[in-house]
Design an enzyme around this catalytic site. Structure first.
Site, short mmCIF file in Angstrom:
data_model
loop_
_atom_site.label_atom_id
_atom_site.label_comp_id
_atom_site.label_asym_id
_atom_site.label_seq_id
_atom_site.Cartn_x
_atom_site.Cartn_y
_atom_site.Cartn_z
N THR A 85 0.87 -1.19 0.00
CA THR A 85 0.00 0.00 0.00
C THR A 85 0.91 1.23 0.00
O THR A 85 1.03 1.91 1.02
CB THR A 85 -0.93 0.02 1.24
OG1 THR A 85 -0.12 -0.18 2.42
CG2 THR A 85 -1.97 -1.05 1.18
N GLU A 152 11.93 -5.52 8.75
CA GLU A 152 12.89 -6.02 7.78
C GLU A 152 14.19 -6.32 8.54
O GLU A 152 14.54 -5.64 9.49
CB GLU A 152 13.11 -5.00 6.67
CG GLU A 152 11.85 -4.82 5.85
CD GLU A 152 12.02 -3.97 4.61
OE1 GLU A 152 13.16 -3.72 4.19
OE2 GLU A 152 10.98 -3.57 4.05
N GLY A 257 20.03 10.04 15.13
CA GLY A 257 20.87 9.98 13.94
C GLY A 257 20.12 10.52 12.75
O GLY A 257 19.41 11.52 12.86
N CYS A 264 7.77 1.80 5.11
CA CYS A 264 6.64 1.73 6.05
C CYS A 264 6.44 3.00 6.87
O CYS A 264 5.46 3.71 6.68
CB CYS A 264 6.82 0.54 6.99
SG CYS A 264 6.93 -1.02 6.10
N LYS A 267 5.60 6.48 4.94
CA LYS A 267 4.30 6.53 4.24
C LYS A 267 3.14 6.22 5.18
O LYS A 267 2.02 6.73 4.99
CB LYS A 267 4.30 5.61 3.01
CG LYS A 267 4.42 4.12 3.28
CD LYS A 267 3.15 3.35 3.02
CE LYS A 267 3.39 1.86 3.19
NZ LYS A 267 2.28 1.11 3.68
N LYS A 327 18.11 0.66 6.31
CA LYS A 327 18.53 0.15 7.62
C LYS A 327 19.45 -1.03 7.37
O LYS A 327 19.45 -1.59 6.27
CB LYS A 327 17.32 -0.26 8.48
CG LYS A 327 16.56 -1.46 7.92
CD LYS A 327 15.28 -1.71 8.66
CE LYS A 327 15.46 -2.70 9.78
NZ LYS A 327 14.19 -3.13 10.37
N ARG A 334 13.98 1.95 -0.29
CA ARG A 334 12.85 2.87 -0.36
C ARG A 334 13.02 3.98 0.68
O ARG A 334 13.26 3.72 1.84
CB ARG A 334 11.53 2.12 -0.12
CG ARG A 334 11.11 1.29 -1.32
CD ARG A 334 9.87 0.49 -1.01
NE ARG A 334 10.13 -0.54 -0.02
CZ ARG A 334 9.20 -1.29 0.57
NH1 ARG A 334 7.93 -1.10 0.28
NH2 ARG A 334 9.51 -2.21 1.44
C1 UGA Z 1 8.67 -0.98 10.68
C2 UGA Z 1 8.16 -1.41 12.08
O1 UGA Z 1 9.26 -1.38 13.01
C3 UGA Z 1 7.57 -2.81 12.02
O2 UGA Z 1 7.05 -3.17 13.29
C4 UGA Z 1 6.45 -2.81 10.99
O3 UGA Z 1 5.87 -4.10 10.87
C5 UGA Z 1 7.02 -2.40 9.65
O4 UGA Z 1 7.59 -1.09 9.74
C6 UGA Z 1 5.90 -2.37 8.64
O5 UGA Z 1 5.03 -1.51 8.75
O6 UGA Z 1 5.81 -3.30 7.84
P1 UGA Z 1 10.87 -1.52 9.26
O7 UGA Z 1 10.35 -0.58 8.24
O8 UGA Z 1 11.44 -2.83 8.84
O9 UGA Z 1 9.73 -1.87 10.33
O10 UGA Z 1 12.04 -0.74 10.00
P2 UGA Z 1 12.34 -0.23 11.48
O11 UGA Z 1 13.19 -1.21 12.18
O12 UGA Z 1 11.11 0.21 12.15
O13 UGA Z 1 13.25 1.03 11.15
C7 UGA Z 1 12.69 2.14 10.44
C8 UGA Z 1 13.69 3.24 10.29
O14 UGA Z 1 13.91 3.87 11.54
C9 UGA Z 1 15.06 2.83 9.76
O15 UGA Z 1 15.45 3.76 8.77
C10 UGA Z 1 15.95 2.92 10.99
O16 UGA Z 1 17.27 3.22 10.65
C11 UGA Z 1 15.30 4.05 11.75
N1 UGA Z 1 15.54 4.02 13.22
C12 UGA Z 1 15.12 2.97 13.97
C13 UGA Z 1 16.17 5.09 13.83
O17 UGA Z 1 16.54 6.08 13.17
N2 UGA Z 1 16.37 5.06 15.18
C14 UGA Z 1 15.97 4.02 15.95
O18 UGA Z 1 16.18 4.07 17.18
C15 UGA Z 1 15.33 2.95 15.31
#
Ligand code: UGA
Length: 439
Positions: A85, A152, A257, A264, A267, A327, A334
């Site tokens: 989506t 991810e 950072g 996810c 959006k 990440k 994306r």
């Molecule tokens: C996120 C959610 O964490 C999942 O629970 C959810 O299922 C998923 O979206 C989704 O909607 O499908 P994801 O997109 O894999 O998961 O990534 P995250 O681990 O949430 O990280 C997102 C971003 O935040 C990354 O760019 C990461 O570098 C950043 N981040 C994360 C920070 O800048 N600081 C942090 O402390 C943690």
């Protein structure tokens, strides 16, 4: 049980293999022939630790297959909808065309008593609308919403051992049938005592967008603190450690950072704001605009910091960018903050070389104007500054002494507060990071 999974991207491919692992007979359906061919040949179409091994193991059972033909979903008792989506072009709202197409395509195979289960992240109200459509076209068929919380990089573990199950069920006696089917699908997970929240469609849809909004807010909160730390000389990493000891706050997702990116969080907060506007409740979510703005400002600040360490000008400066994925442990680019910064630097005259352990091929396709290298050493050869923008463990483990020998200037910008500042400064590097004093 016999199960179909429509949409075999990140979510669906992992879900299909995981459902096979739980003991079911599964058919994965996707319109993309190349993806279906890769998955059928036990090759992961994306980088995800542990997924290819799971795929090989589950294909070998003979209970998992992939196809482009949705009619092969006929006969399954439960049909999962796992399509994307994305954000609509030029709008905040989510583009529901793939969800709608997936449900439409299932209408041709659905039988009474079968259950359609939405896993995609959708604006609240979508499930009720689709449930009505399903009930109207195939009386006796049901629809539930069962959001997915996989991250991810941890997709296999999160799917096989989720920290909670959320069932958004239809109203009335249909709820009992839908819950029985879902409990049967997740029997081993339920038996393990995994917390289960049983609710209505709207709450289930909102659980997902609320969770992602909370996570995004937590990250932007600490990044707002980083802005203040930059203004006052305080240290955001120690600040996060200190407030994170309070269990009510917690240290996770408090890493300051470059902020959040990916397919996810960005959006989803925008789609949530758009939906709130449609519902006349936009004021409730105006804070998410600020969350988004803080997040985007970090990227600009990183570019400014790079200019600062390059003595005020980026023109002709050689800059090594470590990381392209949004990440670590992912090849997903994306809305990648790392690539956003790399592109801005290049547009401002720097000579940028990007490296990433997994995402270079994807990055090259989307950003062909950037230069790429296979290793950090190659990217950093003769560099005036090195920027760590995605905190892969390989980059955290770099030896600052040896690495210092390949660059022209020992200047490192830690965009993820992931490096050992003392170790790098002891090796003669000028260390700069967002929200911390120069080292
Ligand atoms: C996120 C959610 O964490 C999942 O629970 C959810 O299922 C998923 O979206 C989704 O909607 O499908 P994801 O997109 O894999 O998961 O990534 P995250 O681990 O949430 O990280 C997102 C971003 O935040 C990354 O760019 C990461 O570098 C950043 N981040 C994360 C920070 O800048 N600081 C942090 O402390 C943690």
């Amino acid at each position: 049980m016999e199960i179909s999974v429509v949409g075999c991207g990140y979510l669906g491919a992992v879900h299909a293999a995981a459902m096979t692992e739980l003991g079911h007979e599964v058919v994965g359906v996707d319109v993309d022939e190349a993806k279906v061919a890769a998955l059928s040949g036990a090759r992961a179409p994306f980088y995800e630790p542990g997924f290819e091994a799971l795929l090989q193991r589950t294909l070998a059972t003979g209970r998992l297959r992939f196809t482009t033909d949705v009619t092969e979903a006929a006969g399954a008792q439960v049909h999962f909808v796992c399509v994307g989506t994305p954000q609509k072009y030029g709008e905040y709202a989510a583009d529901l065309r793939y969800v709608e197409a997936a449900v439409e395509s299932l209408l041709g195979v659905l039988e009474p008593g079968e259950l359609v289960v939405g896993k995609s992240t959708v604006p609240v109200g979508t499930a009720a609308r689709l449930a009505e459509l399903v009930g109207e076209k195939v009386p006796g068929a049901l629809l539930a919403w069962n959001p997915e919380f996989l991250r991810e990089g941890f997709a296999v573990q999160d799917t096989l051992c989720p920290d909670r199950l959320v069932y958004g069920l239809p109203a009335g006696p249909d709820a009992v049938t839908a819950q029985r089917l879902l409990d049967e699908v997740y029997a081993p997970v339920v038996a393990r005592g995994t917390p289960k929240v049983v609710t209505d469609h709207a709450t289930a849809e909102m659980v997902k967008t609320a969770a992602n909004s909370f996570l995004a807010t937590k990250i932007s909160f600490i990044n707002a603190m980083a802005e203040l730390c930059e203004a006052t000389g305080a240290d955001v990493v120690l600040l996060a450690d200190a407030i994170g000891h309070d269990e009510r706050i917690g240290r996770r997702f408090l890493n300051a950072g470059l902020g959040f990116g990916g397919g996810c969080l960005p959006k989803d907060i925008r789609a949530f704001m758009a939906r709130a506007g449609e519902l006349g409740a936009d004021q409730a979510l105006t804070f998410l605009k600020e969350v988004d703005a803080i997040n985007m400002r970090r990227r600009t600040r990183m570019v400014e910091l790079a200019r600062e360490v390059c003595d005020g000008s980026l023109l002709g400066r050689r800059i090594a960018v470590l990381g392209a994925a949004f990440k670590p442990d992912s090849d997903d680019i994306r809305d990648s903050p790392a690539l956003n910064v790399a592109a801005q630097l290049q547009l401002q005259g720097a000579v940028v070389r990007v490296t990433d352990p997994a995402a270079v091929a994807n990055a090259r396709r989307s950003w062909p104007q950037l230069d790429y290298a296979d290793t950090p050493e190659e990217a950093a050869a003769g560099a005036d500054a090195v920027l760590l923008l995605t905190e892969w463990s390989q980059y955290r483990a770099l030896d600052p002494h040896a690495f210092g020998r390949v660059v022209a200037q020992k200047r490192v910008l830690d965009g993820r507060n992931a490096l050992d500042r003392d170790g790098w400064t002891a090796a003669g590097w000028t260390y700069r990071a967002l929200g911390r004093r120069a080292g």
